[in-house]
Design a protein around this motif. Structure first.
Motif, mmCIF file in Angstrom:
data_model
loop_
_atom_site.group_PDB
_atom_site.id
_atom_site.type_symbol
_atom_site.label_atom_id
_atom_site.label_comp_id
_atom_site.label_asym_id
_atom_site.label_seq_id
_atom_site.Cartn_x
_atom_site.Cartn_y
_atom_site.Cartn_z
ATOM 1 N N LYS A 3 -7.732 8.098 39.239
ATOM 2 C CA LYS A 3 -6.691 9.123 39.213
ATOM 3 C C LYS A 3 -7.225 10.454 38.702
ATOM 4 C CE LYS A 3 -2.286 6.833 38.913
ATOM 5 N NZ LYS A 3 -0.961 7.020 38.364
ATOM 6 N N SER A 4 -6.667 11.533 39.219
ATOM 7 C CA SER A 4 -6.981 12.830 38.651
ATOM 8 C C SER A 4 -6.371 12.887 37.255
ATOM 9 C CB SER A 4 -6.382 13.942 39.513
ATOM 10 O OG SER A 4 -6.953 13.893 40.797
ATOM 11 N N ALA A 5 -7.032 13.592 36.365
ATOM 12 C CA ALA A 5 -6.587 13.615 34.971
ATOM 13 C C ALA A 5 -5.783 14.871 34.683
ATOM 14 C CB ALA A 5 -7.790 13.550 34.051
ATOM 15 N N LEU A 6 -4.633 14.680 34.081
ATOM 16 C CA LEU A 6 -3.876 15.814 33.573
ATOM 17 C C LEU A 6 -4.165 15.871 32.077
ATOM 18 C CD1 LEU A 6 -0.346 16.965 34.304
ATOM 19 C CD2 LEU A 6 -0.960 16.491 31.962
ATOM 20 N N TYR A 7 -4.827 16.933 31.675
ATOM 21 C CA TYR A 7 -5.260 17.058 30.294
ATOM 22 C C TYR A 7 -4.160 17.787 29.534
ATOM 23 C CZ TYR A 7 -8.276 19.222 26.664
ATOM 24 O OH TYR A 7 -8.839 19.680 25.503
ATOM 25 N N LEU A 8 -3.505 17.074 28.638
ATOM 26 C CA LEU A 8 -2.390 17.640 27.891
ATOM 27 C C LEU A 8 -2.868 18.026 26.503
ATOM 28 C CD1 LEU A 8 0.591 18.197 27.368
ATOM 29 C CD2 LEU A 8 0.897 15.786 26.863
ATOM 30 N N CYS A 9 -2.820 19.306 26.203
ATOM 31 C CA CYS A 9 -3.346 19.805 24.931
ATOM 32 C C CYS A 9 -2.221 20.459 24.139
ATOM 33 C CB CYS A 9 -4.446 20.814 25.222
ATOM 34 S SG CYS A 9 -5.202 21.508 23.772
ATOM 35 N N LEU A 10 -1.936 19.924 22.980
ATOM 36 C CA LEU A 10 -0.869 20.460 22.135
ATOM 37 C C LEU A 10 -1.476 21.156 20.930
ATOM 38 C CD1 LEU A 10 1.406 17.303 22.053
ATOM 39 C CD2 LEU A 10 1.401 19.150 23.691
ATOM 40 N N LEU A 18 8.096 34.053 13.638
ATOM 41 C CA LEU A 18 8.113 32.690 14.163
ATOM 42 C C LEU A 18 7.991 32.775 15.674
ATOM 43 C CD1 LEU A 18 8.442 29.713 13.525
ATOM 44 C CD2 LEU A 18 10.899 30.048 13.387
ATOM 45 N N ASN A 19 6.891 32.269 16.193
ATOM 46 C CA ASN A 19 6.656 32.305 17.637
ATOM 47 C C ASN A 19 6.339 30.908 18.128
ATOM 48 O OD1 ASN A 19 4.842 35.058 16.612
ATOM 49 N ND2 ASN A 19 6.687 35.318 17.809
ATOM 50 N N ILE A 20 7.003 30.493 19.181
ATOM 51 C CA ILE A 20 6.695 29.219 19.823
ATOM 52 C C ILE A 20 6.696 29.460 21.321
ATOM 53 C CG2 ILE A 20 9.140 28.525 19.688
ATOM 54 C CD1 ILE A 20 8.143 25.595 19.570
ATOM 55 N N GLY A 21 5.717 28.890 22.010
ATOM 56 C CA GLY A 21 5.638 29.121 23.444
ATOM 57 C C GLY A 21 4.806 28.063 24.144
ATOM 58 N N ASN A 22 4.806 28.124 25.458
ATOM 59 C CA ASN A 22 4.149 27.117 26.289
ATOM 60 C C ASN A 22 3.409 27.784 27.446
ATOM 61 O OD1 ASN A 22 5.691 24.675 25.084
ATOM 62 N ND2 ASN A 22 7.324 26.068 25.739
ATOM 63 N N THR A 79 -10.047 16.991 35.558
ATOM 64 C CA THR A 79 -8.896 17.671 34.957
ATOM 65 C C THR A 79 -8.190 18.559 35.981
ATOM 66 O OG1 THR A 79 -9.902 17.667 32.763
ATOM 67 C CG2 THR A 79 -8.150 19.255 33.142
ATOM 68 N N MET A 80 -6.882 18.384 36.067
ATOM 69 C CA MET A 80 -6.077 19.167 37.002
ATOM 70 C C MET A 80 -5.168 20.176 36.298
ATOM 71 S SD MET A 80 -6.578 18.558 40.211
ATOM 72 C CE MET A 80 -8.260 18.035 40.375
ATOM 73 N N MET A 81 -4.843 19.919 35.015
ATOM 74 C CA MET A 81 -3.940 20.832 34.329
ATOM 75 C C MET A 81 -4.124 20.724 32.819
ATOM 76 S SD MET A 81 0.152 21.438 34.905
ATOM 77 C CE MET A 81 0.809 19.959 34.152
ATOM 78 N N VAL A 82 -4.035 21.829 32.146
ATOM 79 C CA VAL A 82 -4.035 21.883 30.685
ATOM 80 C C VAL A 82 -2.681 22.441 30.257
ATOM 81 C CG1 VAL A 82 -5.126 22.832 28.621
ATOM 82 C CG2 VAL A 82 -6.523 22.270 30.620
ATOM 83 N N LEU A 83 -1.918 21.634 29.547
ATOM 84 C CA LEU A 83 -0.581 22.035 29.080
ATOM 85 C C LEU A 83 -0.688 22.375 27.600
ATOM 86 C CD1 LEU A 83 2.740 20.158 29.815
ATOM 87 C CD2 LEU A 83 2.218 20.961 27.529
ATOM 88 N N ILE A 84 -0.260 23.556 27.233
ATOM 89 C CA ILE A 84 -0.408 24.019 25.852
ATOM 90 C C ILE A 84 0.942 24.395 25.277
ATOM 91 C CG2 ILE A 84 -1.334 25.881 24.397
ATOM 92 C CD1 ILE A 84 -3.731 25.996 26.294
#
Length: 418
Positions: free
Chosen positions: A2-9, A131-135, A198-203
């Motif tokens: 499978k292609s990898a979705l790299y989820l980075c928090l 206070l900043n939060i975002g994606n 890796t197909m996506m990096v979610l931050i």
């Protein structure tokens, strides 16, 4: 394969310097009415988010041994709930269960609307705290996101998708520059390399900088002992105040609870268990316990000692979530078919980093301070001396959303990185 979705928090926490910097909000939110009501999505979301916060804390505690714990439950839940927009079938059910959402009490739409309102309220430039939060989504240019997923991610989470050539080193520099900018330089060169799959990096990032309502006087700070256990201690700069605070002595759990508010609608709770009772207090960490503490706070004069400290933590969320029963999204059985066209995706990596800096002029705060003056008819007993000179818990709570922004345990204030 499978292609990898790299989820980075990512999470950046508690900078406690008095000066404010200009807000940096990627998507200035529309003003949202602050009228409280039980049916507002973010209000309905608060109990689930609190349940998740304390569930994740206990999982981290069990793995951390005798190390500092510090993380942002809101950052983690925001990122995984955003990912849930593209999850289907059992993968989606596992995610919701792991995040403590009960779909018999809240519809999926309400969950995402709740996070939308939280983002609006937290990023409000009128607030006294910074206070900043975002994606953000960094997407391999070989992958085409589904329009429905992109629309929902943008609408509910104010996240833009950035297409990049992941084979080009410039893509890593672009991701790292974004992270460094949004966290005000706290995380530099976070991503060293990207797996070819890796197909996506979610931050997700969260940055907080607040000033105490009543700062500590730096002239009163002096080196003192912090007792790691019965036999070992370290020297720490200990801050002092002799003032009125909202305080509660929980006799059932054998701990002191002290509220130290920030300017603006953010407050912090510092919990000091009696010697030998840390695990008892940790095991009782539930939303009901914290609600009881907040209801029971009473203003009284105390002698307060609190260490000045700066600590950082890093966690493998993939391992932690698996132990909480969320496994499918990290496996080849993952159903993330709502993310992209004709690409079988799985989450290959999920990390969370957090840092906290507590100083004389800030950390977080919000609470009512009323100094009561009474006629003295007989000598009063001296104010209690509450010294945070042994392991303690801390949490930062946003009062507009009832959200736990940060949660931690400080066992050694001199240990910089865990």
């Amino acid at each position: 394969m499978k292609s990898a979705l790299y989820l980075c928090l990512l999470l950046l926490g508690l900078q406690v310097q008095g000066q404010q910097q200009e807000q940096q909000i990627p998507h200035p939110p529309k003003h949202h009415s602050q009228a409280d009501g039980e049916n507002l999505p973010h209000v309905k979301l608060a109990p689930s988010n609190a349940d998740f916060a304390f569930k994740l804390y206990k999982q981290i505690r069990d793995e951390s041994g005798n190390r500092n714990v510090f993380f942002s439950p809101l950052s983690v839940s925001t990122a995984f709930t955003m990912l849930a927009l593209g999850a289907r079938s059992n993968t989606l059910r596992e995610l919701y269960k792991g995040l403590a959402f009960n779909l018999t009490q809240m519809e999926e739409q309400e969950i995402h609307e709740g996070f939308q309102h939280i983002l609006q309220l937290l990023n409000d430039p009128q607030r006294e705290v910074q206070l900043n939060i975002g994606n953000a989504l960094f997407v391999n240019d070989k992958m085409e996101l589904l329009q429905n997923f992109m629309d929902h991610v943008k609408n509910f989470y104010y996240a833009e998708a950035v297409s990049s050539n992941f084979q080009n080193p410039e893509a890593i520099r672009e991701i790292n520059k974004y992270v460094e900018t949004k966290t005000h330089g706290k995380f530099v060169d976070l991503v060293k390399s990207l797996d070819p799959e890796t197909m996506m990096v979610l931050i997700n990032y969260i940055f907080f900088k607040g000033s105490w309502e009543r700062p500590f006087n730096s002239d009163s700070t002096r080196d003192d002992d912090f007792f790691l256990d019965a036999k070992n201690s370290v020297k720490v700069p200990m801050m002092h105040q002799n003032k009125f605070f909202n305080v509660y002595r929980d006799e059932n759990l054998s701990c002191w609870v002290v509220e130290i508010p920030y300017k603006g609608n953010v407050t912090s709770l510092f919990i000091l268990p009696d010697e030998g009772t840390m695990k008892q207090v940790e095991d009782a960490l539930l939303k009901e316990t914290v609600s009881n503490w907040l209801r029971s706070l009473e203003e009284r004069e105390i002698y307060l000692d609190l260490p000045r400290f700066s600590v950082s933590s890093s966690y493998d969320l993939k391992s932690l979530f698996k132990k909480m029963g969320v496994t499918e999204v990290f496996s080849n059985q993952a159903d993330l078919s709502g993310v992209a066209k004709n690409l079988p995706l799985t989450v290959s990596k999920a990390i969370h980093k957090a840092t906290v800096d507590v100083r004389e002029n800030g950390t977080e705060a919000s609470a009512v301070t009323m100094i009561e003056i009474s006629v003295m008819s007989m000598p009063f007993p001296p104010p209690p001396h509450i010294a945070f000179n042994r392991p303690f818990l801390m949490m930062v709570i946003d009062k507009l959303t009832d959200g736990v922004l940060f949660l931690g345990k400080i066992v050694n204030p001199t240990a910089k990185e865990d």
